[in-house]
Design a protein around this motif. Structure first.
Motif, PDB file in Angstrom:
ATOM      1  N   VAL A  93       0.858  -1.179   0.000  1.00 14.26           N
ATOM      2  CA  VAL A  93       0.000   0.000   0.000  1.00 14.26           C
ATOM      3  C   VAL A  93       0.901   1.239   0.000  1.00 14.26           C
ATOM      4  O   VAL A  93       1.904   1.288   0.698  1.00 14.26           O
ATOM      5  CB  VAL A  93      -0.927  -0.011   1.235  1.00 14.26           C
ATOM      6  N   GLN A  94       0.552   2.246  -0.771  1.00 16.80           N
ATOM      7  CA  GLN A  94       1.401   3.426  -0.917  1.00 16.80           C
ATOM      8  C   GLN A  94       0.959   4.581  -0.019  1.00 16.80           C
ATOM      9  O   GLN A  94       1.120   5.735  -0.375  1.00 16.80           O
ATOM     10  CB  GLN A  94       1.394   3.883  -2.383  1.00 16.80           C
ATOM     11  N   SER A  95       0.425   4.315   1.137  1.00 10.53           N
ATOM     12  CA  SER A  95       0.038   5.355   2.074  1.00 10.53           C
ATOM     13  C   SER A  95       0.603   4.996   3.451  1.00 10.53           C
ATOM     14  O   SER A  95       1.127   3.901   3.647  1.00 10.53           O
ATOM     15  CB  SER A  95      -1.487   5.474   2.126  1.00 10.53           C
ATOM     16  N   PRO A  96       0.493   5.912   4.407  1.00 12.27           N
ATOM     17  CA  PRO A  96       1.033   5.604   5.742  1.00 12.27           C
ATOM     18  C   PRO A  96       0.344   4.437   6.454  1.00 12.27           C
ATOM     19  O   PRO A  96       0.832   3.970   7.470  1.00 12.27           O
ATOM     20  CB  PRO A  96       0.800   6.906   6.518  1.00 12.27           C
ATOM     21  N   ILE A  97      -0.762   3.965   5.904  1.00 11.17           N
ATOM     22  CA  ILE A  97      -1.470   2.839   6.528  1.00 11.17           C
ATOM     23  C   ILE A  97      -0.676   1.540   6.397  1.00 11.17           C
ATOM     24  O   ILE A  97      -0.958   0.559   7.079  1.00 11.17           O
ATOM     25  CB  ILE A  97      -2.877   2.700   5.917  1.00 11.17           C
ATOM     26  N   ARG A  98       0.366   1.529   5.571  1.00 12.48           N
ATOM     27  CA  ARG A  98       1.149   0.303   5.369  1.00 12.48           C
ATOM     28  C   ARG A  98       1.913  -0.100   6.624  1.00 12.48           C
ATOM     29  O   ARG A  98       2.349  -1.239   6.736  1.00 12.48           O
ATOM     30  CB  ARG A  98       2.098   0.459   4.201  1.00 12.48           C
ATOM     31  N   PHE A  99       2.092   0.798   7.565  1.00 15.07           N
ATOM     32  CA  PHE A  99       2.821   0.476   8.782  1.00 15.07           C
ATOM     33  C   PHE A  99       1.981  -0.311   9.788  1.00 15.07           C
ATOM     34  O   PHE A  99       2.480  -0.701  10.839  1.00 15.07           O
ATOM     35  CB  PHE A  99       3.373   1.747   9.424  1.00 15.07           C
ATOM     36  N   ILE A 100       0.706  -0.547   9.477  1.00 13.85           N
ATOM     37  CA  ILE A 100      -0.133  -1.377  10.340  1.00 13.85           C
ATOM     38  C   ILE A 100       0.432  -2.793  10.408  1.00 13.85           C
ATOM     39  O   ILE A 100       0.435  -3.428  11.463  1.00 13.85           O
ATOM     40  CB  ILE A 100      -1.591  -1.381   9.829  1.00 13.85           C
ATOM     41  N   GLY A 101       0.927  -3.291   9.285  1.00 16.70           N
ATOM     42  CA  GLY A 101       1.531  -4.622   9.271  1.00 16.70           C
ATOM     43  C   GLY A 101       2.754  -4.707  10.165  1.00 16.70           C
ATOM     44  O   GLY A 101       2.954  -5.694  10.881  1.00 16.70           O
ATOM     45  N   LEU A 102       3.596  -3.678  10.152  1.00 12.67           N
ATOM     46  CA  LEU A 102       4.783  -3.679  11.010  1.00 12.67           C
ATOM     47  C   LEU A 102       4.407  -3.565  12.487  1.00 12.67           C
ATOM     48  O   LEU A 102       5.041  -4.192  13.344  1.00 12.67           O
ATOM     49  CB  LEU A 102       5.721  -2.544  10.607  1.00 12.67           C
ATOM     50  N   VAL A 103       3.380  -2.782  12.790  1.00 15.63           N
ATOM     51  CA  VAL A 103       2.911  -2.680  14.176  1.00 15.63           C
ATOM     52  C   VAL A 103       2.368  -4.025  14.648  1.00 15.63           C
ATOM     53  O   VAL A 103       2.637  -4.470  15.771  1.00 15.63           O
ATOM     54  CB  VAL A 103       1.846  -1.564  14.304  1.00 15.63           C
ATOM     55  N   ALA A 104       1.619  -4.699  13.782  1.00 16.49           N
ATOM     56  CA  ALA A 104       1.098  -6.026  14.122  1.00 16.49           C
ATOM     57  C   ALA A 104       2.235  -7.017  14.322  1.00 16.49           C
ATOM     58  O   ALA A 104       2.176  -7.875  15.207  1.00 16.49           O
ATOM     59  CB  ALA A 104       0.155  -6.520  13.027  1.00 16.49           C
ATOM     60  N   LEU A 105       3.300  -6.889  13.544  1.00 16.08           N
ATOM     61  CA  LEU A 105       4.464  -7.766  13.690  1.00 16.08           C
ATOM     62  C   LEU A 105       5.154  -7.548  15.033  1.00 16.08           C
ATOM     63  O   LEU A 105       5.506  -8.512  15.724  1.00 16.08           O
ATOM     64  CB  LEU A 105       5.441  -7.526  12.539  1.00 16.08           C
ATOM     65  N   VAL A 106       5.308  -6.312  15.439  1.00 22.10           N
ATOM     66  CA  VAL A 106       5.936  -6.019  16.739  1.00 22.10           C
ATOM     67  C   VAL A 106       5.069  -6.540  17.878  1.00 22.10           C
ATOM     68  O   VAL A 106       5.579  -7.132  18.838  1.00 22.10           O
ATOM     69  CB  VAL A 106       6.190  -4.498  16.871  1.00 22.10           C
ATOM     70  N   ILE A 107       3.772  -6.358  17.778  1.00 24.01           N
ATOM     71  CA  ILE A 107       2.864  -6.856  18.818  1.00 24.01           C
ATOM     72  C   ILE A 107       2.919  -8.378  18.886  1.00 24.01           C
ATOM     73  O   ILE A 107       2.936  -8.966  19.980  1.00 24.01           O
ATOM     74  CB  ILE A 107       1.425  -6.353  18.564  1.00 24.01           C
ATOM     75  N   ALA A 108       2.967  -9.039  17.740  1.00 22.57           N
ATOM     76  CA  ALA A 108       3.042 -10.505  17.718  1.00 22.57           C
ATOM     77  C   ALA A 108       4.353 -10.997  18.329  1.00 22.57           C
ATOM     78  O   ALA A 108       4.366 -12.003  19.049  1.00 22.57           O
ATOM     79  CB  ALA A 108       2.897 -11.014  16.288  1.00 22.57           C
ATOM     80  N   ILE A 109       5.439 -10.304  18.068  1.00 15.51           N
ATOM     81  CA  ILE A 109       6.724 -10.692  18.654  1.00 15.51           C
ATOM     82  C   ILE A 109       6.683 -10.542  20.171  1.00 15.51           C
ATOM     83  O   ILE A 109       7.130 -11.432  20.908  1.00 15.51           O
ATOM     84  CB  ILE A 109       7.870  -9.858  18.043  1.00 15.51           C
ATOM     85  N   ILE A 110       6.146  -9.447  20.648  1.00 17.56           N
ATOM     86  CA  ILE A 110       6.053  -9.226  22.097  1.00 17.56           C
ATOM     87  C   ILE A 110       5.169 -10.280  22.752  1.00 17.56           C
ATOM     88  O   ILE A 110       5.522 -10.848  23.796  1.00 17.56           O
ATOM     89  CB  ILE A 110       5.545  -7.800  22.389  1.00 17.56           C
ATOM     90  N   MET A 111       4.024 -10.580  22.134  1.00 22.79           N
ATOM     91  CA  MET A 111       3.134 -11.599  22.696  1.00 22.79           C
ATOM     92  C   MET A 111       3.791 -12.975  22.691  1.00 22.79           C
ATOM     93  O   MET A 111       3.638 -13.749  23.641  1.00 22.79           O
ATOM     94  CB  MET A 111       1.813 -11.642  21.932  1.00 22.79           C
ATOM     95  N   THR A 112       4.539 -13.288  21.636  1.00 17.78           N
ATOM     96  CA  THR A 112       5.228 -14.570  21.569  1.00 17.78           C
ATOM     97  C   THR A 112       6.274 -14.683  22.667  1.00 17.78           C
ATOM     98  O   THR A 112       6.375 -15.715  23.342  1.00 17.78           O
ATOM     99  CB  THR A 112       5.892 -14.749  20.185  1.00 17.78           C
ATOM    100  N   LEU A 113       7.040 -13.632  22.849  1.00 17.71           N
ATOM    101  CA  LEU A 113       8.062 -13.661  23.905  1.00 17.71           C
ATOM    102  C   LEU A 113       7.439 -13.784  25.292  1.00 17.71           C
ATOM    103  O   LEU A 113       7.918 -14.549  26.132  1.00 17.71           O
ATOM    104  CB  LEU A 113       8.938 -12.413  23.821  1.00 17.71           C
ATOM    105  N   VAL A 114       6.363 -13.053  25.538  1.00 16.51           N
ATOM    106  CA  VAL A 114       5.721 -13.108  26.855  1.00 16.51           C
ATOM    107  C   VAL A 114       5.126 -14.486  27.118  1.00 16.51           C
ATOM    108  O   VAL A 114       5.319 -15.071  28.187  1.00 16.51           O
ATOM    109  CB  VAL A 114       4.633 -12.010  26.968  1.00 16.51           C
ATOM    110  N   LEU A 115       4.423 -15.036  26.125  1.00 19.09           N
ATOM    111  CA  LEU A 115       3.768 -16.324  26.344  1.00 19.09           C
ATOM    112  C   LEU A 115       4.749 -17.489  26.404  1.00 19.09           C
ATOM    113  O   LEU A 115       4.456 -18.515  27.021  1.00 19.09           O
ATOM    114  CB  LEU A 115       2.721 -16.580  25.258  1.00 19.09           C
ATOM    115  N   THR A 116       5.906 -17.365  25.784  1.00 19.86           N
ATOM    116  CA  THR A 116       6.864 -18.467  25.842  1.00 19.86           C
ATOM    117  C   THR A 116       7.838 -18.356  27.006  1.00 19.86           C
ATOM    118  O   THR A 116       8.366 -19.373  27.461  1.00 19.86           O
ATOM    119  CB  THR A 116       7.669 -18.569  24.532  1.00 19.86           C
ATOM    120  N   LEU A 117       8.090 -17.149  27.498  1.00 21.24           N
ATOM    121  CA  LEU A 117       9.071 -16.996  28.566  1.00 21.24           C
ATOM    122  C   LEU A 117       8.465 -17.020  29.970  1.00 21.24           C
ATOM    123  O   LEU A 117       9.202 -17.181  30.942  1.00 21.24           O
ATOM    124  CB  LEU A 117       9.861 -15.697  28.373  1.00 21.24           C
TER     125      LEU A 117
END
Length: 114
Positions: free
Chosen positions: A28-52
């Motif tokens: 997507v060629q608008s600033p809304i494309r960073f939603i995917g990166l925000v979701a990726l960071v949230i998923a990484i944090i949730m994965t680390l919390v739930l596994t550690l």
């Protein structure tokens, strides 16, 4: 077969949603494309919390355990390995498509081009 716990099911759902958002919003060629990166960071944090976080009481004595070999963590390790590999592949693809500029072919001599 190992039973999947609540945390593993949550991780599967979170990563499927994250991959879907990354796929939808990468080009997507608008600033809304960073939603995917925000979701990726949230998923990484949730994965680390739930596994550690500890999953059971660590004060149990060794004599109270009835089995010598426990394969309960095998499914968790396999899923986490799969998630790490797909995360690295996603990072490489984001790097290739977002960071590196495209290089277009140019003719060697301009006078032969019509």
């Amino acid at each position: 077969m190992a039973d999947l716990g609540t945390g593993v099911i949550i991780l599967i759902i979170v990563w499927v949603i994250t991959l879907a958002l990354l796929t939808l919003f990468t080009f997507v060629q608008s600033p809304i494309r960073f939603i995917g990166l925000v979701a990726l960071v949230i998923a990484i944090i949730m994965t680390l919390v739930l596994t550690l976080l500890p999953r059971e009481d660590s004060n149990q004595s060794l004599e109270s355990k009835t089995t010598l070999n426990s394969y309960a963590g095998l499914a968790r390790i396999l899923i986490l390995t799969f998630l790490c590999v797909t995360f690295l592949v996603g990072l490489v693809l984001i790097f290739i498509h977002e960071v590196l500029p495209p290089i277009f072919a140019q003719p060697i001599r301009k006078r032969f081009v019509r």
